[in-house]
Motif scaffolding. Structure first.
Motif, mmCIF file in Angstrom:
data_model
loop_
_atom_site.group_PDB
_atom_site.id
_atom_site.type_symbol
_atom_site.label_atom_id
_atom_site.label_comp_id
_atom_site.label_asym_id
_atom_site.label_seq_id
_atom_site.Cartn_x
_atom_site.Cartn_y
_atom_site.Cartn_z
ATOM 1 N N UNK A 1 -4.173 68.798 35.493
ATOM 2 C CA UNK A 1 -2.894 68.201 35.900
ATOM 3 C C UNK A 1 -2.636 68.387 37.386
ATOM 4 N N UNK A 2 -3.599 69.002 38.104
ATOM 5 C CA UNK A 2 -3.387 69.240 39.526
ATOM 6 C C UNK A 2 -2.485 70.432 39.791
ATOM 7 N N UNK A 3 -2.315 71.289 38.792
ATOM 8 C CA UNK A 3 -1.483 72.481 38.996
ATOM 9 C C UNK A 3 -2.314 73.646 39.497
ATOM 10 N N UNK B 1 6.485 66.364 47.386
ATOM 11 C CA UNK B 1 5.812 66.449 46.092
ATOM 12 C C UNK B 1 5.959 67.840 45.476
ATOM 13 N N UNK B 2 5.656 67.943 44.196
ATOM 14 C CA UNK B 2 5.857 69.203 43.498
ATOM 15 C C UNK B 2 4.810 70.254 43.827
ATOM 16 N N UNK B 3 3.617 69.838 44.207
ATOM 17 C CA UNK B 3 2.627 70.832 44.620
ATOM 18 C C UNK B 3 2.607 70.867 46.137
ATOM 19 N N UNK B 4 2.945 72.009 46.705
ATOM 20 C CA UNK B 4 3.007 72.069 48.165
ATOM 21 C C UNK B 4 1.621 72.280 48.773
ATOM 22 N N UNK C 1 -0.790 62.245 38.530
ATOM 23 C CA UNK C 1 -0.503 63.679 38.652
ATOM 24 C C UNK C 1 0.595 63.980 39.667
ATOM 25 N N UNK C 2 0.859 63.002 40.547
ATOM 26 C CA UNK C 2 1.800 63.251 41.628
ATOM 27 C C UNK C 2 3.214 63.310 41.070
ATOM 28 N N UNK C 3 3.932 64.349 41.441
ATOM 29 C CA UNK C 3 5.296 64.503 40.958
ATOM 30 C C UNK C 3 6.257 64.678 42.117
ATOM 31 N N UNK C 4 7.352 63.956 42.061
ATOM 32 C CA UNK C 4 8.375 64.061 43.090
ATOM 33 C C UNK C 4 9.234 65.293 42.823
ATOM 34 N N UNK C 5 9.300 66.207 43.784
ATOM 35 C CA UNK C 5 10.153 67.391 43.608
ATOM 36 C C UNK C 5 11.520 67.153 44.216
#
Lengths: 507, 254
Positions: free
Chosen positions: A28-30, A439-442, A469-473
């Motif tokens: 998930x790109x985490x 994005x959620x992953x810095x 996988x890209x998530x808007x934080x």
């Protein structure tokens, strides 16, 4: 931590300017685990900066082992290794012993200033711009190689005999990972090669005429490969047998990690300085507005994707200056508290041209200015002006990109430490009149390297898979009266004019 | 004026003495300067040392002001510092819970939202940083009221307006609820502020275990609740996040 026993991962190595890191990512790109180790900054003379490449390689091995241990996984669960690196830092090493013949010369090192002026001959700093997309500047690797060959006893002869290998840090790490003197592969990727000033952007091959002008023997150069393909497999060490499958310069990796895969998508990384890259598609666009043309990425045998790049020398560094030199705040985060204690900048504008103006002006004779001072202005107004300086400089780069490419930036994706500054992010959105998205992953730099490696081994199927996988934080939307924006921009531009020509003949 | 406490006056004299003039003083210097017996002075110094107000140099045995005194005058944690420290952890909280995450601090009579991470589902959402929420009905507010006496007073003074049918409006019920929050270490809000919306929150503590804020998640009841109430994995994710931020504040603040 969830059970990691039967899951699969990608390991990304970030060989950076101050430290080497390894981050393990899941599908998930985490971020699953991180390990990091700093290395020594060597300053032999004013303006010179070097790294010990053997120390760096030892640290890389250590952080890779550390990250796997923290994630509680084995090498069989690691499907690929990706590399991202500080760009332009230049190393020559002995092919047969694997020992560097000199410390690596770091990108910030200015020892090639005079050499670059000489190489410009009567043409000036744009002599190689058409072929390479770059101005002659001490940052880039080509002149650094030339300096080593000219100044270190015996190197030129050994280079011409084919005993030496050149590499930026991607090449050094990959060569060592894949076996070093025992069959290590000597490669670099297009993004790193595009920062040497030796690669032709149209052919993506070393440019023979530039090699001749720069007096760099082709024998030392690595093979130029795409950013996402299997270069070889790791030999020995904790990752023995795992494919080494990506390499990207750090800013390009961030572009990739931010999933800027469409024309006109751009990202800006806010740290000590700031780097803004915009995807311009499969054609290299020449810059006439003071930007740099660079390869964004190339996936396998697909068409290369180019980018325009603009950098701002002083952004977070200005906040640090307010803290350390002026003592107006105790921590960097406090700049926002101070700035929020007033409604506006009180008429003050701060142009931090500490070592001249960079993109899009390129004026070495400029020095910093605080303009518009009256008795009304307080330290809180200056704090506002400090944050606005970063936002206006972003606007200037974005305007230059528009001028060069004719493309309208639709959204700005941001990362880096300064994204925790809410007022700054809102100001950028206001001044650019576009949404700013975090994005959620810095860790976008490592993520980009992981993505490119994962694509090469089929861990992810295509870029659409990555986009998912890209998530808007967070998202900041423009909320500024257009007339007010224009008026403020005019004041800013006026303040910029005040910085120019400060250094005159007498200095 | 009421009767004063002699030992406190003496302790104050010791601190004033250490604050001025020479940086470090021995026991006999201190005793003679304030005109007390060595034994009494030693007792004062030992107590002050236990509280962290005075430190003793291990080599010379001399006394100087302690770090705790500096912290007392400096204890206000900048909310932007708090956000910067919480950034990574709250991103992870939103990602692992699938809900939006919030960081709140006490501000006047309510909870000020100082950080907000979107729910990771690509839907249109608006950044709520700077918004105010009530103390008595939200999970963030209850956490603050349960762990921070100042927030508790503010909640009592503001009163208990019925925002929805489920809002707790009786002071006695509210106190019982806070006892619960203190006992289990987290608070919830199921439809007490917004119809159909539930939240969970836990306290962020600094190195002295003083509450500096609260972190929580908010989402639709049908996702947040199961047949047995709030999903325990969501509660665990919120508490993990609060602990991580607290640890970060304790480890690196000085």
């Amino acid at each position: 931590m969830p059970d990691t026993a039967d899951r699969e991962y990608i390991a990304a190595i970030d060989q950076g300017t101050t430290s080497s890191r390894c981050i393990v990512f899941d599908h998930d790109g985490r971020v699953v685990s991180v390990d990091q180790k700093e290395h020594e900054q060597i300053f032999p003379k004013p303006g010179w900066v070097e790294h010990d490449a053997l120390e760096i390689w030892a640290n890389v091995q250590e952080v890779v082992a550390g990250a796997l241990e923290k994630a509680k996984i084995t090498k069989d669960q690691v499907k690929a290794i990706g590399i991202t690196n500080q760009r332009e830092t230049t190393l020559l090493w002995d092919k047969n012993t694997g020992v560097p013949v000199h410390h690596a010369i770091v990108w910030q090192d200015t020892r090639t200033d005079a050499l670059c002026r000489m190489l410009g001959r009567n043409v000036g700093q744009d002599r190689f711009r058409r072929q390479t997309g770059l101005p002659l500047s001490s940052y880039f690797a080509g002149p650094k190689i030339r300096w080593l060959l000219d100044n270190v006893e015996g190197l030129r002869e050994r280079a011409e005999r084919g005993e030496l290998l050149f590499g930026t840090m991607d090449s050094w790490v990959i060569w060592n990972l894949t076996g070093g003197v025992n069959g290590g592969v000597h490669v670099t990727d297009v993004t790193n090669a595009s920062r040497t000033m030796l690669m032709n952007l149209r052919t993506l091959a070393w440019d023979e005429s530039i090699l001749a002008s720069m007096e760099v023997p082709a024998a030392v150069l690595p093979e130029i490969r795409s950013s996402s393909e299997i270069y070889g497999t790791a030999k020995g060490g904790v990752l023995d047998g795992v494919p080494v499958a990506s390499a990207l310069g750090d800013q390009q990796a961030a572009l990739f990690g931010q999933t800027c895969y469409s024309v006109g998508e751009g990202k800006s990384t806010y740290g000590t300085g700031t780097f803004l890259l915009m995807n311009t598609g499969t054609e290299a666009i020449n810059s006439y507005a003071g930007l740099v043309t660079t390869v964004g990425y190339r996936i396998g045998d697909q068409q290369p994707v180019f980018a325009l790049e603009g950098s701002i020398a002083v952004t977070g560094a200005l906040v640090q200056w307010m803290r350390d030199q002026m003592g107006l705040i105790k921590s960097a985060a406090e700049i926002e508290t101070l700035a929020l204690s007033v409604e506006d900048n009180g008429g003050a504008y701060f142009v931090p041209a500490f070592s001249g103006l960079f993109a899009p002006y390129w004026r070495a004779d400029a020095r910093g200015v605080i303009a518009g001072l009256t008795r009304y202005v307080t330290k809180a107004h200056l704090a506002r002006a400090v944050l606005e300086a970063t936002a206006w400089q972003t606007r200037e780069i974005v305007d230059a990109m528009k001028k060069d490419s004719g493309m309208e930036l639709t959204t700005l994706k941001v990362d880096g430490g300064m994204t925790s500054n809410n007022l700054l992010m809102q100001s950028i959105s206001d001044f650019l009149d576009v949404p700013v998205v975090r994005p959620m992953v810095s860790e976008t730099t490592c993520l980009g390297a992981a993505y490119a490696a994962g694509l090469a081994v089929g861990f992810w199927s295509d870029v659409e898979d990555l986009r998912r996988n890209w998530r808007r934080a967070a998202e900041w939307t423009p909320d500024m009266d257009p007339a007010e924006r224009d008026k403020e921009y005019q004041f800013w531009l006026k303040a910029v004019q005040r910085t120019m020509g400060w250094l005159g003949e007498e200095s | 004026m009421a009767r004063t406490i002699q030992s406190l006056e003496r302790a104050a004299a010791v601190l004033r003495l250490l604050a001025g003039g020479e940086r470090r003083l021995g026991l006999s210097d201190i005793a003679s300067s304030i005109g007390l017996a060595k034994g009494t002075t030693h007792g004062l110094l030992r107590t002050l040392q236990q509280e962290g107000f005075v430190e003793q140099d291990p080599h010379s045995g001399k006394y100087q002001l302690g770090a705790e005194l500096l912290r007392l005058g400096n204890s206000y944690l900048d909310v932007h510092e708090l956000r910067a420290r919480a950034l990574v952890w709250t991103d992870d909280l939103a990602r692992s819970s699938g809900e939006s995450a919030y960081l709140g601090v006490l501000h006047q009579q309510g909870v000020l939202i100082v950080h907000h991470v979107f729910r990771p589902d690509d839907s249109r959402q608006v950044l709520e940083v700077g918004a105010m929420q009530p103390l008595h009905s939200t999970a963030l507010g209850k956490v603050l009221a349960a762990f921070d006496p100042v927030a508790h007073n503010e909640a009592l003074e503001t009163g208990f307006e019925a925002i929805t049918e489920r809002t707790v409006t009786e002071p006695a019920d509210f106190e019982a609820l806070l006892d619960d929050v203190r006992a289990r270490g987290w608070a919830s809000d199921v439809g007490e502020t917004w119809e159909g919306v539930a939240s969970v929150a836990a306290p962020i503590l600094d190195r002295r275990k003083v509450p500096v804020g609260a972190v929580g998640i908010t989402g639709a009841e049908e996702r947040m609740l199961g047949p047995e109430g709030l999903h325990q994995r969501l509660v665990a994710a919120v508490r993990d996040c609060a602990r991580s931020v607290s640890r970060d504040l304790g480890a690196g603040r000085f």
